[in-house]
Design a protein around this motif. Structure first.
Motif, PDB file in Angstrom:
ATOM      1  N   ARG A  55       0.517  -0.985   0.046  1.00 51.18           N
ATOM      2  CA  ARG A  55       0.066  -0.101  -0.146  1.00 51.18           C
ATOM      3  C   ARG A  55       1.025   1.048  -0.375  1.00 51.18           C
ATOM      4  O   ARG A  55       1.926   1.605   0.963  1.00 51.18           O
ATOM      5  N   LEU A  56       0.769   1.913  -1.424  1.00 56.44           N
ATOM      6  CA  LEU A  56       1.504   3.245  -1.136  1.00 56.44           C
ATOM      7  C   LEU A  56       0.821   4.336  -0.716  1.00 56.44           C
ATOM      8  O   LEU A  56       2.445   5.257  -0.086  1.00 56.44           O
ATOM      9  N   SER A  57      -0.052   4.408  -0.675  1.00 58.01           N
ATOM     10  CA  SER A  57      -0.115   5.537  -0.440  1.00 58.01           C
ATOM     11  C   SER A  57       0.141   6.205   1.286  1.00 58.01           C
ATOM     12  O   SER A  57       0.135   5.452   2.288  1.00 58.01           O
ATOM     13  N   GLY A  58       0.591   7.460   1.593  1.00 61.82           N
ATOM     14  CA  GLY A  58       0.710   7.504   2.614  1.00 61.82           C
ATOM     15  C   GLY A  58       1.785   7.422   3.014  1.00 61.82           C
ATOM     16  O   GLY A  58       2.496   7.616   4.086  1.00 61.82           O
ATOM     17  N   HIS A  59       2.732   7.448   2.416  1.00 65.03           N
ATOM     18  CA  HIS A  59       4.326   6.340   2.319  1.00 65.03           C
ATOM     19  C   HIS A  59       4.652   7.824   0.975  1.00 65.03           C
ATOM     20  O   HIS A  59       4.615   8.412   0.309  1.00 65.03           O
ATOM     21  N   SER A  60       6.327   7.425   1.726  1.00 67.90           N
ATOM     22  CA  SER A  60       7.669   8.854   0.344  1.00 67.90           C
ATOM     23  C   SER A  60       7.706   7.283  -0.970  1.00 67.90           C
ATOM     24  O   SER A  60       7.785   6.645  -0.261  1.00 67.90           O
ATOM     25  N   ILE A  61       8.292   7.864  -1.804  1.00 68.20           N
ATOM     26  CA  ILE A  61       8.581   7.129  -2.864  1.00 68.20           C
ATOM     27  C   ILE A  61       9.534   8.180  -3.240  1.00 68.20           C
ATOM     28  O   ILE A  61       9.326   9.596  -3.481  1.00 68.20           O
ATOM     29  N   LEU A  62      10.318   7.439  -3.589  1.00 67.49           N
ATOM     30  CA  LEU A  62      11.504   7.674  -4.706  1.00 67.49           C
ATOM     31  C   LEU A  62      11.895   6.938  -6.209  1.00 67.49           C
ATOM     32  O   LEU A  62      11.253   6.115  -6.105  1.00 67.49           O
ATOM     33  N   ASN A  76      -1.634   9.505  -9.103  1.00 72.26           N
ATOM     34  CA  ASN A  76      -2.465  10.617  -8.497  1.00 72.26           C
ATOM     35  C   ASN A  76      -4.476  10.335  -9.210  1.00 72.26           C
ATOM     36  O   ASN A  76      -4.368  10.500  -9.221  1.00 72.26           O
ATOM     37  N   GLU A  77      -4.157   9.706 -10.284  1.00 69.37           N
ATOM     38  CA  GLU A  77      -5.034   9.428 -10.863  1.00 69.37           C
ATOM     39  C   GLU A  77      -5.745   7.845  -9.751  1.00 69.37           C
ATOM     40  O   GLU A  77      -7.160   8.036  -9.841  1.00 69.37           O
ATOM     41  N   LYS A  78      -4.820   7.134  -9.401  1.00 75.52           N
ATOM     42  CA  LYS A  78      -5.205   6.439  -8.437  1.00 75.52           C
ATOM     43  C   LYS A  78      -5.508   6.964  -7.458  1.00 75.52           C
ATOM     44  O   LYS A  78      -5.374   5.983  -5.976  1.00 75.52           O
ATOM     45  N   LYS A  79      -5.666   8.202  -6.683  1.00 80.97           N
ATOM     46  CA  LYS A  79      -5.829   8.970  -5.760  1.00 80.97           C
ATOM     47  C   LYS A  79      -5.212   9.321  -4.554  1.00 80.97           C
ATOM     48  O   LYS A  79      -4.987   8.635  -3.305  1.00 80.97           O
ATOM     49  N   TRP A  80      -3.603   8.533  -4.748  1.00 78.60           N
ATOM     50  CA  TRP A  80      -2.439   8.290  -3.664  1.00 78.60           C
ATOM     51  C   TRP A  80      -2.365   9.356  -3.440  1.00 78.60           C
ATOM     52  O   TRP A  80      -2.373  10.551  -3.759  1.00 78.60           O
ATOM     53  N   THR A  81      -1.754   9.628  -2.325  1.00 74.15           N
ATOM     54  CA  THR A  81      -1.141  10.175  -1.342  1.00 74.15           C
ATOM     55  C   THR A  81       0.124  10.090  -0.422  1.00 74.15           C
ATOM     56  O   THR A  81       0.091   9.273  -0.364  1.00 74.15           O
ATOM     57  N   GLY A  82       0.952  10.523  -0.051  1.00 79.61           N
ATOM     58  CA  GLY A  82       2.270  10.885  -0.285  1.00 79.61           C
ATOM     59  C   GLY A  82       3.396  11.534  -0.442  1.00 79.61           C
ATOM     60  O   GLY A  82       2.902  12.742  -0.924  1.00 79.61           O
ATOM     61  N   ASP A  83       4.612  11.524  -0.200  1.00 80.55           N
ATOM     62  CA  ASP A  83       5.793  12.150  -0.557  1.00 80.55           C
ATOM     63  C   ASP A  83       6.215  11.910  -1.967  1.00 80.55           C
ATOM     64  O   ASP A  83       7.403  10.588  -1.476  1.00 80.55           O
ATOM     65  N   TYR A  84       6.090  12.115  -3.048  1.00 80.66           N
ATOM     66  CA  TYR A  84       6.842  11.920  -4.245  1.00 80.66           C
ATOM     67  C   TYR A  84       8.105  12.090  -4.712  1.00 80.66           C
ATOM     68  O   TYR A  84       8.160  13.686  -4.447  1.00 80.66           O
ATOM     69  N   SER A  85       9.286  12.166  -4.666  1.00 87.95           N
ATOM     70  CA  SER A  85      10.573  12.864  -5.046  1.00 87.95           C
ATOM     71  C   SER A  85      11.129  11.935  -6.360  1.00 87.95           C
ATOM     72  O   SER A  85      10.822  10.259  -6.701  1.00 87.95           O
ATOM     73  N   PRO A 102       4.330  21.035 -10.041  1.00 90.02           N
ATOM     74  CA  PRO A 102       5.143  21.820  -8.299  1.00 90.02           C
ATOM     75  C   PRO A 102       5.527  21.469  -7.684  1.00 90.02           C
ATOM     76  O   PRO A 102       6.378  22.330  -6.994  1.00 90.02           O
ATOM     77  N   ASN A 103       4.984  20.881  -6.516  1.00 89.26           N
ATOM     78  CA  ASN A 103       4.882  20.282  -5.249  1.00 89.26           C
ATOM     79  C   ASN A 103       5.642  19.006  -4.960  1.00 89.26           C
ATOM     80  O   ASN A 103       5.552  19.046  -3.764  1.00 89.26           O
ATOM     81  N   ALA A 104       5.715  18.581  -5.917  1.00 90.69           N
ATOM     82  CA  ALA A 104       6.812  17.427  -5.602  1.00 90.69           C
ATOM     83  C   ALA A 104       8.507  17.556  -6.113  1.00 90.69           C
ATOM     84  O   ALA A 104       8.063  19.000  -6.143  1.00 90.69           O
ATOM     85  N   SER A 105       9.057  16.965  -5.548  1.00 86.57           N
ATOM     86  CA  SER A 105      10.604  17.485  -5.032  1.00 86.57           C
ATOM     87  C   SER A 105      11.388  16.181  -6.671  1.00 86.57           C
ATOM     88  O   SER A 105      11.483  15.226  -6.355  1.00 86.57           O
ATOM     89  N   PHE A 106      12.013  17.280  -7.403  1.00 84.83           N
ATOM     90  CA  PHE A 106      12.997  16.391  -8.197  1.00 84.83           C
ATOM     91  C   PHE A 106      14.191  16.417  -8.041  1.00 84.83           C
ATOM     92  O   PHE A 106      14.589  18.018  -8.026  1.00 84.83           O
ATOM     93  N   ASP A 123      10.284   5.399   1.760  1.00 85.50           N
ATOM     94  CA  ASP A 123       9.523   3.718   2.234  1.00 85.50           C
ATOM     95  C   ASP A 123       9.698   3.165   1.415  1.00 85.50           C
ATOM     96  O   ASP A 123       9.969   2.209   1.412  1.00 85.50           O
ATOM     97  N   TYR A 124       9.402   3.539  -0.306  1.00 80.28           N
ATOM     98  CA  TYR A 124       9.401   2.510  -0.824  1.00 80.28           C
ATOM     99  C   TYR A 124      10.634   3.700  -2.348  1.00 80.28           C
ATOM    100  O   TYR A 124      10.193   5.051  -2.529  1.00 80.28           O
ATOM    101  N   THR A 125      10.879   2.245  -2.889  1.00 81.18           N
ATOM    102  CA  THR A 125      12.054   3.347  -4.566  1.00 81.18           C
ATOM    103  C   THR A 125      11.322   2.615  -5.717  1.00 81.18           C
ATOM    104  O   THR A 125      11.470   1.063  -5.562  1.00 81.18           O
ATOM    105  N   VAL A 126      11.228   3.214  -6.461  1.00 84.10           N
ATOM    106  CA  VAL A 126      10.726   1.999  -7.915  1.00 84.10           C
ATOM    107  C   VAL A 126      11.618   2.648  -8.988  1.00 84.10           C
ATOM    108  O   VAL A 126      12.437   3.446  -8.789  1.00 84.10           O
TER     109      VAL A 126
END
Length: 192
Positions: A55-62, A76-85, A102-106, A123-126
């Motif tokens: 379950r990726l929602s609520g987690h940080s992803i790189l 975002n289309e799946k209504k995910w929430t979390g911290d994306y970089s 603009p609200n994500a980190s790149f 939390d997770y890296t893809v």
């Protein structure tokens, strides 16, 4: 653990890959085709597999090799929430990401070169598609990339790679490496 991946041959290969994506973006615009995917449906099928790891929602992803941050669009289309970089070698890709999200980190950088000094863990890296680019010392590239995914992930990581079991007429061996799944499994056990 591993010898230095950054030698002249590999630096040249990464530079060639970077230039290829710059040209594709210039020619095709910010499309899935510019990223080397045939269709958005195929790209989304790969992303869907990533979302099955946990379950990726609520987690940080790189997202390593984030391209145009299409994985974030998918989430975002799946209504995910979390911290994306996202991190990518190509400045033009990162510029597009910053416009779209603009609200994500790149970060525009070489993940293999940077993961040992990264202060933040995720939390997770893809990593979608990156590992199959053909470079000299292919298995060293694989090892360093996967080692990096493992080291910066708190809970898990996922990547995809082209399989040596693909039908020969679909293979583009000049540009891509096709991995034997059993060899990949063996190496993963050593790295992780």
């Amino acid at each position: 653990m591993l010898s230095n991946f950054k030698n002249k041959k590999n630096s040249s290969s990464l530079s060639t890959i970077k230039k290829s994506f710059q040209l594709r973006k210039e020619t095709l615009g910010p499309t899935v085709e510019a990223l080397g995917w045939t269709t958005q449906e195929g790209q989304y099928a790969r992303f869907n597999v990533f979302t099955q790891m946990a379950r990726l929602s609520g987690h940080s992803i790189l997202d390593v090799g984030c391209g145009f941050a299409d994985f974030l669009k998918f989430l975002n289309e799946k209504k995910w929430t979390g911290d994306y970089s996202g991190i990518d070698l190509t400045p033009e890709m990162i510029d597009e990401c910053n416009l779209r999200f603009p609200n994500a980190s790149f970060y525009c950088d070489d993940f293999i070169k940077q993961y040992t000094t990264m202060k933040k863990m995720y939390d997770y890296t893809v990593c979608s598609g990156v590992i199959s680019h053909k470079v000299p010392y292919q298995w060293l590239f694989f090892d360093r990339l996967v080692e990096g995914l493992f080291k910066v992930s708190k809970k898990g990581f996922a990547f995809n790679a082209l399989s040596s079991f693909a039908p020969p007429h679909m293979m583009h061996k000049k540009s891509y490496h096709y991995y034997d799944p059993k060899a990949v499994e063996k190496r993963l056990k050593k790295i992780t």
